[in-house]
Design a protein around this motif. Sequence first.
Motif, PDB file in Angstrom:
ATOM      1  N   UNK A 237       1.065  -6.028 -46.799  1.00 23.96           N
ATOM      2  CA  UNK A 237       1.518  -4.691 -46.425  1.00 23.96           C
ATOM      3  C   UNK A 237       3.009  -4.668 -46.088  1.00 23.96           C
ATOM      4  N   UNK A 238       3.702  -3.718 -46.707  1.00 24.75           N
ATOM      5  CA  UNK A 238       5.119  -3.518 -46.410  1.00 24.75           C
ATOM      6  C   UNK A 238       5.276  -3.007 -44.980  1.00 24.75           C
ATOM      7  N   UNK A 239       6.250  -3.534 -44.264  1.00 26.05           N
ATOM      8  CA  UNK A 239       6.430  -3.169 -42.866  1.00 26.05           C
ATOM      9  C   UNK A 239       6.988  -1.757 -42.735  1.00 26.05           C
ATOM     10  N   UNK A 240       6.408  -1.005 -41.808  1.00 24.81           N
ATOM     11  CA  UNK A 240       6.891   0.331 -41.448  1.00 24.81           C
ATOM     12  C   UNK A 240       6.351   0.654 -40.067  1.00 24.81           C
ATOM     13  N   UNK A 241       7.154   0.379 -39.061  1.00 23.68           N
ATOM     14  CA  UNK A 241       6.702   0.529 -37.677  1.00 23.68           C
ATOM     15  C   UNK A 241       6.378   1.985 -37.319  1.00 23.68           C
TER      16      UNK A 241
END
Length: 395
Positions: A237-241
């Motif tokens: 999963x691509x990080x996106x806080x």
Amino acid sequence: MCVEPQKLLYTYRMTREEYNSLYEKYLAGKCSIQERIDLENFQDSFEFKGQEWNESLMGNSEEIKESIQEDLFNSIQEHDRSRVFRARRWYSAAAAVLILISAGLYYSNRSAEPVLVKTELPRFKNDIAPGKNKAVLTLDDGSTIDLDDAKNGILASESNIDIKKTGSGQLEYTAGAQGTKTVKYNTLSTPKGGEYQLLLPDGSKVWLNSGSTLRFPTAFVGSERIVELNGEAYFDIAKNSKMPFLVRTNNAMDIKVLGTQFNVMAYDDEKNINTTLIEGSVEVLKGSGKTMLKPGQEAILNRGSGNIKVASADLEQAIAWKNGYFIFYNENIESIMRKVSRWYNVDVIYQGNLSNKDFVGTISRNKNVSELLKMLELTGAVNFSIDGRRITVMP
């Protein structure tokens, strides 16, 4: 406890590939004179594979090794193509263990009854090739695209999102320059005997195992990125806080992440849903309860009780399918054959009592099904027949 040693099947210090190839040629009666001499005369050292030696159960390892070597040479000299190795036996109250080192397999019989180890090759009416990149894409309007037949390149566009098939068995979603605020949903389905890779519009990667479906939006908008899984998938999963990623599993539980790698096994015919964390962090949500995982752990949801247990995970085993292998660890034949059924697109029926038989081993998923079944048959614990796309499992 005093126990009597059981003879093991094994491999010497050739490479595994060399030994297996030569031994199978011998079993099939196709060895040349020189190859037979090589097999008889090869006396290099060998090791027991993968499991810690338990001397109280298994006896003195050096004595076992000597008896193995003696038995191999005697069996080669005294038997022809159709051979039976009779085993000396470990006896204990707990178990009798049979190890097949050359195939990377051993069989544990939880009863303590003697085992006759048969090594003749089985006869199958036909063979079945392994699975491959195969999937169907269902668009938001209900139309479908068979990805086997589709050419590489852009397959469709929905709300400024291009859907592209690459040459590596992967589907890619790419947002146009203007982006989109319209949410449409697609479903990627792999049949039995299929697998596929997916690049989501946020850059997240998904590997979808056979007999699985993933429903997902063509673009992620709002506060969460939500997909729905039935079957098994590996996620990177691509990080996106600011936008957590959620995997929903048949309304059973949710897996919430920000950016991580994990595997989810959620087949309807399995009694558990397993979430295995490779790296990062995962929060497993069930009703009002929350369970946090650390790398190297797995959450096991029992469908019957609804309870979640956290345990240490065998990461190699959990993602073996993604890496092109079957890895079994104390796994019963029914569980193994469910995996075989999905990957080879076969029906499985059972005859006789096959309970209390667990297996450990590593086998490539890129082999025809007959090769996998032959490896299992070498344990002497199980036999198979193939007729069309039906496999019969017998004691």
